[in-house]
Write an enzyme that holds these catalytic residues in place. Structure first.
Site, PDB file in Angstrom:
ATOM      1  CG  ASP A   1      -5.772   8.777   6.551  1.00  0.00           C
ATOM      2  OD1 ASP A   1      -5.729   9.005   7.763  1.00  0.00           O
ATOM      3  OD2 ASP A   1      -6.191   9.624   5.737  1.00  0.00           O
TER       4      ASP A   1
ATOM      5  CD  GLU B   1      -3.171   0.562   0.278  1.00  0.00           C
ATOM      6  OE1 GLU B   1      -2.631   1.464  -0.407  1.00  0.00           O
ATOM      7  OE2 GLU B   1      -4.395   0.446   0.375  1.00  0.00           O
ATOM      8  CG  ASP B   2      -1.005   4.775  -1.477  1.00  0.00           C
ATOM      9  OD1 ASP B   2      -1.685   4.085  -0.674  1.00  0.00           O
ATOM     10  OD2 ASP B   2      -1.528   5.605  -2.235  1.00  0.00           O
TER      11      ASP B   2
ATOM     12  NE  ARG C   1      -2.765   8.630  -9.014  1.00  0.00           N
ATOM     13  CZ  ARG C   1      -3.357   8.192  -7.914  1.00  0.00           C
ATOM     14  NH1 ARG C   1      -2.633   7.777  -6.898  1.00  0.00           N
ATOM     15  NH2 ARG C   1      -4.671   8.178  -7.805  1.00  0.00           N
TER      16      ARG C   1
ATOM     17  CG  PHE D   1      -3.716  15.766   1.634  1.00  0.00           C
ATOM     18  CD1 PHE D   1      -4.515  14.631   1.653  1.00  0.00           C
ATOM     19  CD2 PHE D   1      -3.298  16.270   0.404  1.00  0.00           C
ATOM     20  CE1 PHE D   1      -4.901  14.005   0.473  1.00  0.00           C
ATOM     21  CE2 PHE D   1      -3.682  15.649  -0.782  1.00  0.00           C
ATOM     22  CZ  PHE D   1      -4.483  14.519  -0.742  1.00  0.00           C
TER      23      PHE D   1
END
Ligand code: IMP
Ligand code: MG
Length: 184
Positions: A107, A103-104, A169, A156
């Site tokens: 959260d 996963e990136d 990205r 963020f």
């Protein structure tokens, strides 16, 4: 680049590519120790966000493994449980396999909790999670995150696969939302 603008927002440099790559090297080292002499696991990288991380991580993995890419689609269920995620593009059989999800970022953890139950339902013998980034202040789930490259505050961020409304990205570094300057 020190600052970038995406849509209406400014972002400033937060984590350099060098720091990212070093942290990935550490995680790869741990994986290489743990999976040596075991049956080849299946890495499942979650698109779109994890494409850069998956590429850099897997270049450093030295045990036999399979690699596949999935997308998640969420739809609002008819029940009050809210969003349920579905896996798209999972062509590889997971039954009886040791799965390592790439996963990136984690959260709230809703995504990995859903993924965990879907993969277990499909018969994966083990499901582990390897994430580039974790926001520990946001993550309140019980599920163990096995491999974390970098922990960050609850801000963020974009870059290195992560987006703000699909932009950002492609950057090799990670940028954080900069609300100190709202001009041009
Ligand atoms: P979770 O289900 O709340 O853990 O959210 C995971 C997903 O939310 C990630 O895979 C990202 O797509 C997105 N996300 C969470 N935080 C950020 C961020 O800071 N920048 C960009 N995307 C994020
Ligand atoms: Mg994502």
């Amino acid at each position: 680049m020190e600052r970038i603008k995406l849509h209406d927002k400014h972002f400033r440099l937060f984590i350099s590519n060098k720091k990212i790559v070093d942290a990935i090297g550490d995680v790869a080292g741990v994986l290489n120790d743990e999976y040596r002499d075991r049956e080849a696991p299946l890495f499942l990288a979650v698109l779109n966000g994890s494409f850069m991380f998956a590429a850099d991580l897997l270049k450093k993995i030295d045990f036999p493994c399979e690699i596949s890419f999935i997308k998640l689609s969420s739809y609002s269920g008819t029940e009050t449980t809210g969003e349920i995620k579905e896996i798209l593009g999972l062509s590889t059989e997971v039954s009886g396999r040791e799965v390592i999800v790439i996963e990136d970022i984690v959260d709230t953890g809703n995504t990995i909790v859903d993924l965990h139950s879907i993969l277990k339902e499909r018969g994966a013998s083990s499901v582990k999670f390897c994430t580039l980034l974790l926001k520990p202040d946001a993550y309140k789930k019980e599920l163990k995150i096995d491999y974390v490259a970098i922990s960050i505050p609850n801000d963020f961020i974009v870059g290195y696969g992560l987006d703000y409304n699909e932009l950002g990205r492609q950057y090799k570094d990670i940028y954080v939302l900069d609300e100190s300057d709202i001009t041009g």
